[in-house]
Design an enzyme around this catalytic site. Sequence first.
Site, PDB file in Angstrom:
ATOM      1  N   ASN A 148       0.777  -1.316   0.071  1.00 54.79           N
ATOM      2  CA  ASN A 148      -0.156   0.104   0.063  1.00 54.79           C
ATOM      3  C   ASN A 148       0.761   1.267  -0.074  1.00 54.79           C
ATOM      4  O   ASN A 148       0.523   2.150  -0.482  1.00 54.79           O
ATOM      5  CB  ASN A 148      -0.875   0.113   1.274  1.00 54.79           C
ATOM      6  CG  ASN A 148      -0.379  -0.370   2.407  1.00 54.79           C
ATOM      7  OD1 ASN A 148       0.331  -1.732   2.424  1.00 54.79           O
ATOM      8  ND2 ASN A 148      -0.522   0.358   3.332  1.00 54.79           N
ATOM      9  N   ALA A 201     -13.847  -2.952  -1.958  1.00 55.20           N
ATOM     10  CA  ALA A 201     -14.145  -2.200  -3.120  1.00 55.20           C
ATOM     11  C   ALA A 201     -13.930  -0.723  -3.019  1.00 55.20           C
ATOM     12  O   ALA A 201     -13.611  -0.077  -4.048  1.00 55.20           O
ATOM     13  CB  ALA A 201     -15.896  -2.250  -3.125  1.00 55.20           C
ATOM     14  N   CYS A 323       2.255   9.815  13.732  1.00 56.35           N
ATOM     15  CA  CYS A 323       2.954  10.546  14.975  1.00 56.35           C
ATOM     16  C   CYS A 323       2.157   9.721  16.182  1.00 56.35           C
ATOM     17  O   CYS A 323       1.224   9.761  16.333  1.00 56.35           O
ATOM     18  CB  CYS A 323       2.403  11.994  14.892  1.00 56.35           C
ATOM     19  SG  CYS A 323       3.173  12.976  13.841  1.00 56.35           S
TER      20      CYS A 323
HETATM   21  N1  PMP Z   1      -4.778  -4.224   3.172  1.00 58.78           N
HETATM   22  C1  PMP Z   1      -4.129  -3.193   2.614  1.00 58.78           C
HETATM   23  C2  PMP Z   1      -2.878  -3.733   1.924  1.00 58.78           C
HETATM   24  C3  PMP Z   1      -4.556  -2.082   2.771  1.00 58.78           C
HETATM   25  O1  PMP Z   1      -3.978  -0.903   1.896  1.00 58.78           O
HETATM   26  C4  PMP Z   1      -5.858  -1.765   3.540  1.00 58.78           C
HETATM   27  C5  PMP Z   1      -6.284  -0.397   3.688  1.00 58.78           C
HETATM   28  N2  PMP Z   1      -5.720   0.792   3.726  1.00 58.78           N
HETATM   29  C6  PMP Z   1      -6.486  -2.628   4.100  1.00 58.78           C
HETATM   30  C7  PMP Z   1      -5.938  -4.223   4.017  1.00 58.78           C
HETATM   31  C8  PMP Z   1      -7.586  -2.782   4.958  1.00 58.78           C
HETATM   32  O2  PMP Z   1      -8.721  -2.503   4.273  1.00 58.78           O
HETATM   33  P1  PMP Z   1     -10.144  -1.927   4.575  1.00 58.78           P
HETATM   34  O3  PMP Z   1      -9.905  -0.805   5.663  1.00 58.78           O
HETATM   35  O4  PMP Z   1     -11.117  -1.489   3.447  1.00 58.78           O
HETATM   36  O5  PMP Z   1     -10.728  -2.984   5.556  1.00 58.78           O
END
Ligand code: PMP
Length: 376
Positions: A148, A201, A323
């Site tokens: 991410n 989604a 932070c």
């Molecule tokens: N896994 C990854 C790699 C993510 O980037 C995210 C969202 N930041 C999540 C899981 C969690 O997703 P959600 O908040 O939609 O449950």
Amino acid sequence: MIYLDNNATTRSTSKVVEATVAYLTDCYFNASTSSAGVTGADRPRLHAAAAMKKLVNAEEPDCFIFTSGATESNNWVLTSLRRCGNLGKVVVSSIEHASVLEPALDLRQWGFDVVETPVDSNGVVRIDQLQQHLTHDCVLVSVMAANNETGAVQPIREIGELIRASCPRALFHTDATQAVGKMSVDLRAGWTEVDLASFSAHKFHGPKGIGGLYMRPGIEIHPMLLGGGQEDGWRSGTTNTPGLAGLAIAAEEAASSNYDAVGRLRDLFEARLKATWPDIHIHSQGVTRLPNTSFFSLPGMAGVEMADALAAEGIIVGTGAACSAGAIRPSRTLQSMGVAHEIATAGLRISLSRFSTLQEIEKLIDTLGALRHSLH
Ligand code: PMP
């Protein structure tokens, strides 16, 4: 507002909103009663499963269990191990999202041997290190499809083949939250060894609070949410018909979208950054990344401070750092990559969408320049 934080969440498209609203207003009925075929409340789930099947080339629409999103799907996979009656080793990469890492670490209290396998300086899982952990007592391996923060795409095919060769009974889970809808995902070519894959989604222009878990035919894990027996008993809770209606449209739109233009825009952005600031660090630039993601550090600038200053100018970006009690903790991903503390705390993440424009990134570069001048 210029929004460049699409790995955090995206805007639902107008067709997604339209589809969602229809199931909040006219067709608000229960999808799990015998009348659902008459009221039409069964349609969103059927539509969503068919659209997801196409988007990731799954075997059947029945491979998808819909959940509230990737956090739930990831927690479900990890916590289900507690009930499998088979204590063993759980291997996760060191750059997993907290919704994988935290339930994984919690499994230690349940008697599992939980191992974090490292990444290289580009943020890609080190196959040589992973190989050493793939022993016969392994019950689950969880490696995300794309990170991410850096966008680094992980070698899912290679990892899957290694698992099958070394510990064939282990389940292979991938958190595909950032990959689905942004890069080609093919569960019947390349990802053939993946047993379970999580997605949300809202990362691909669908609504928040809806996502799912792909389960390869023949794979079974214990349900986490018990109750009304929805989703064929896999996941209880009243079916989120508005969410599913939106997810279906978002998946169809993603399947017919091309990310090449997004990649070109990101590359142009990075070329300009480099031309303007030769001392810039662009993380994971040497490996295959999601086409929309650029994670960089301008030495001497605190990423959080820059992001706040950009937000004050109407430009929203991510940082990866957090932070706590006045101190800035650098991103765990950058730490795992061995990035020096002062570079890691300077991280800024830009994540584009299919709707991002050249004007937006030009404005960002101009604003970054002005801020670097004034904050330095
Ligand atoms: N896994 C990854 C790699 C993510 O980037 C995210 C969202 N930041 C999540 C899981 C969690 O997703 P959600 O908040 O939609 O449950």
